[in-house]
Design a protein around this motif. Structure first.
Motif, short mmCIF file in Angstrom:
data_model
loop_
_atom_site.label_atom_id
_atom_site.label_comp_id
_atom_site.label_asym_id
_atom_site.label_seq_id
_atom_site.Cartn_x
_atom_site.Cartn_y
_atom_site.Cartn_z
N SER A 1 0.80 -1.23 0.00
CA SER A 1 0.00 0.00 0.00
C SER A 1 0.84 1.29 0.00
N ARG A 2 2.15 1.16 0.04
CA ARG A 2 3.03 2.36 0.13
C ARG A 2 3.05 3.13 -1.20
N ASP A 3 3.60 4.34 -1.13
CA ASP A 3 3.89 5.14 -2.33
C ASP A 3 5.31 4.77 -2.74
N VAL A 4 5.45 4.08 -3.87
CA VAL A 4 6.77 3.56 -4.25
C VAL A 4 7.77 4.67 -4.56
N ASN A 5 7.27 5.88 -4.78
CA ASN A 5 8.19 7.00 -5.05
C ASN A 5 8.93 7.45 -3.81
N THR A 6 8.21 7.54 -2.69
CA THR A 6 8.83 8.15 -1.50
C THR A 6 8.89 7.24 -0.27
N GLN A 7 8.28 6.05 -0.32
CA GLN A 7 8.23 5.21 0.89
C GLN A 7 8.93 3.87 0.68
N ALA A 8 9.94 3.61 1.50
CA ALA A 8 10.68 2.35 1.45
C ALA A 8 10.34 1.53 2.70
N VAL A 9 10.57 0.21 2.62
CA VAL A 9 10.26 -0.68 3.76
C VAL A 9 11.48 -1.54 4.07
N PHE A 10 11.83 -1.58 5.36
CA PHE A 10 12.91 -2.46 5.82
C PHE A 10 12.30 -3.46 6.80
N SER A 11 12.43 -4.76 6.49
CA SER A 11 11.78 -5.79 7.32
C SER A 11 12.75 -6.42 8.31
N LEU A 12 12.35 -6.40 9.58
CA LEU A 12 13.15 -7.08 10.61
C LEU A 12 12.71 -8.53 10.70
N ARG A 13 13.64 -9.38 11.11
CA ARG A 13 13.27 -10.78 11.34
C ARG A 13 13.22 -10.97 12.85
N GLY A 14 12.03 -10.90 13.41
CA GLY A 14 11.90 -11.05 14.87
C GLY A 14 12.48 -9.85 15.60
N LYS A 15 12.84 -10.06 16.87
CA LYS A 15 13.33 -8.94 17.68
C LYS A 15 14.80 -8.66 17.39
N PRO A 16 15.16 -7.38 17.22
CA PRO A 16 16.58 -7.08 17.02
C PRO A 16 17.36 -7.28 18.32
#
Length: 617
Positions: free
Chosen positions: A425-440
């Motif tokens: 659902s993000r705006d691909v122009n201005t919004q990036a996503v970084f996914s964590l795997r569980g708790k850092p």
């Protein structure tokens, strides 16, 4: 010929000044936003009005400025010379009209494009300007840039000066809210750069005698400083320097003609270079530049004739010359530091010794890290080619020519379902996503080594591009997007700990946020309300007649991608993470992630002004 292919004179229209500003506000004030970020448009509006008051002070007219923000109404009053009475309407409503084109009056002025107050006027639902001078007064009122009432010239005993009142247009700035912390920071910068000027904000007086020295003292806890601040002044230059005991990276505050150049530019590059050159010459050692500058906290302010900026909002200096017959910006700053900083170090051997010890310590740490850093960089490079953790966007903070660069955002999420919803659902122009795997990992008390050893931290550092300094940061907003349950809270704390431990200036400079997500959805067949609190839920039930359907969201993963676009679009709600400067970072982290104490939850809420919503399960 079909209707769609006709191209005649009727297709061509000229926008008048206010239509153009209202249609393309980003060209004039950067981004819009809702007030949750320091560079949102509503603060730029205040800044544009204040810049004119500051120019009056610089010209020796008026030592006090009063600013009042009550709800959504802003009043700014200066005691300068007052706008010439016959030009009151023109100055705020005709493009390229202003006193600053006459460079005799404003040689090193802040706003030189004649757009400032006109943009404020065009973007306000209500705007009033009043000028008092020569025992006379003249005022005019506007709505969305249109003149609605012009008062007759009248005799007046009021003190000379200009008073501007405005209300930002809610049709343009959606759901906006002024945050006093951001306005205070802006006002503090103005007084640091103009010793002797008093700005009264909502009754509180801000004043500085020692300029940039006060800035560094107010932004960094004394316990975190390695040695007392080195403060040097010249005719068109002022600098302040210290090293931090706790933070790893460099931190700078830079200004040109009183303008906070958050993106730096030629003057900041010369400052960083000049510090290294002077220190190398002083010790007679060819130290590595990164070792000299590691943990440095510095501020520089210069005055340049007719500066050239790389963007309309003047956040990056492009000028290479000081103006007139003066040398280049680089030569001027290098020569100043080469003389003044060198003199200071000769006279203050204790500071010189502490500084050298810090450089040698940085050198040791760099050598210890070099092997692992090389490996980590190779890993990050490999991962970035097929990095499943980062789904990047197209526009980044460093794209100076792109007027959406301030909207660049990195969401840090946890779990596949939440990451998936935001990604879709993000705006691909201005919004990036970084996914964590569980708790850092809990990085409290660990050294920088862990950032390279831990794959997740290494990839996050690489995605943000902040290993060397904040100057290369790729996203303006870093948003922690976790569930509002106990696990989500814990992940927030672990991430904030990581940033506090290794990149505190990211928080100091206002780049870190918590994404607020709704707790409830209340709807009937016609309307849907998303509620962020129990109060909002009750209000929504009142608005919808009958028995509406109420859904309780337990986690981000439960919210469908279609719905998610409602929470990360123009109605996004972000809560900034802010540091209380009265607390040293070391003691904050000790309390925060050290051995558990009963006061910890209370302490976190008070010192990191983030709404840590505890949700009843």
């Amino acid at each position: 010929m079909s209707e769609t292919t006709k191209y005649t004179e009727d297709n061509i229209r000229s926008l008048d000044w206010k239509e153009h500003i209202r249609m393309r506000p980003g060209m004039y004030i950067g981004k819009l936003g809702d007030g949750s970020s320091a560079d949102d448009g509503i603060y730029i509006l205040i800044k544009e009005v204040l810049d004119n008051c500051i120019d009056e002070f610089v010209m020796g007219a008026g030592k006090t400025i009063e600013v009042s923000v009550q709800g959504n109404k802003v009043i700014v009053r200066d005691y300068g010379r007052g706008i010439p009475l016959g030009k009151v309407v023109d100055v705020v409503s005709k493009m390229n009209t202003g006193g600053k084109y006459d460079t005799r009056a404003f040689k090193k002025s802040v706003g030189l494009n004649g757009v400032g107050t006109k943009a404020v006027n065009a973007l306000s639902s209500y705007f009033r300007v009043e000028s008092n001078r020569d025992n006379q007064s003249k005022a005019a009122e506007f709505e969305q840039g249109n003149l609605v009432h012009e008062e007759e010239l009248e005799q007046s005993s009021r003190r000379r000066g200009t008073k501007v009142t405005f209300i930002p247009d809610e049709g343009i700035f959606k759901n906006f809210k002024f945050r006093n912390e951001y306005i205070e920071k802006m006002i503090r910068n103005y007084v640091y750069l103009n010793p002797g000027l008093a700005i009264i904000f909502n009754g509180e007086k801000f004043y500085s005698e020692n300029g940039l020295k006060d800035l560094l003292e107010d932004s960094t806890n004394k316990e975190d400083m390695l040695y007392p601040i080195i403060h040097l002044r010249g005719e068109d230059i002022e600098v302040a320097i210290t090293h931090s005991k706790t933070q790893y990276s460099e931190e700078y505050h830079s200004f040109v003609n009183g303008q906070n150049t958050t993106q730096g530019g030629t003057h900041l590059a010369a400052f960083r270079e000049g510090i290294v050159k002077t220190i190398r010459d002083f010790y007679g050692k060819n130290y590595e530049a990164s070792d000299v500058r590691k943990s440095i906290i510095g501020a520089i302010s210069i005055k340049v004739m007719e500066p050239v900026f790389e963007s309309q909002t003047k956040t990056k200096l492009g000028s290479t010359d000081m103006g007139g017959k003066l040398p280049t910006v680089r030569t001027y700053i290098n020569d100043f530091l080469g003389t003044q900083l060198d003199n200071f170090l000769h006279k203050n051997s204790e500071v010189a010794e502490l500084m050298q010890r810090k450089i040698l310590q940085a050198e040791r740490e760099r050598k210890e890290l070099s092997g692992i850093r090389k490996l980590a960089k190779e890993r990050a490079k490999k991962a970035s080619l097929h990095n499943k953790k980062l789904r990047d966007c197209r526009v980044h903070l460093g794209d100076m020519k792109n007027d959406r660069r301030l909207e660049s955002t990195l969401f840090i999420t946890e779990g596949d379902s939440a990451s998936g919803s935001i990604t879709k659902s993000r705006d691909v122009n201005t919004q990036a996503v970084f996914s964590l795997r569980g708790k850092p990992l809990n990085s409290y008390g660990m050294t920088k080594k862990i950032v390279y050893e831990n794959e997740e931290f290494n990839l996050l550092q690489s995605a943000l591009n902040i290993e060397e300094s904040l100057g290369d940061l790729r996203y303006n907003n870093i948003v922690i997007a976790t569930d509002a349950d106990v696990d989500g809270m814990h992940i927030r704390l672990l991430l904030i700990t990581f940033f506090l431990q290794f990149f505190p200036e990211l928080i100091k400079e206002g780049h870190l946020y918590i994404l607020q997500t709704p707790l409830f959805r209340v709807r009937n067949k016609k309307q849907t309300f998303y509620c962020y609190s129990e109060e909002e839920r009750k209000d929504a039930i009142k608005k919808l007649s009958g028995k509406p359907e109420i859904t309780r969201f337990k986690g981000l993963g439960e919210i469908s991608p279609d719905e998610f676009s409602n929470f990360i679009g123009e109605d996004i709600r972000l809560e900034p993470v802010m540091l209380d400067k009265a607390i040293s970072i070391e003691s904050l982290l000790e309390f925060y992630m050290g051995k558990n104490t009963p006061d910890r939850q209370k302490f976190i809420i008070n010192n990191l002004r983030v709404e840590l919503d505890t949700v009843e399960e």
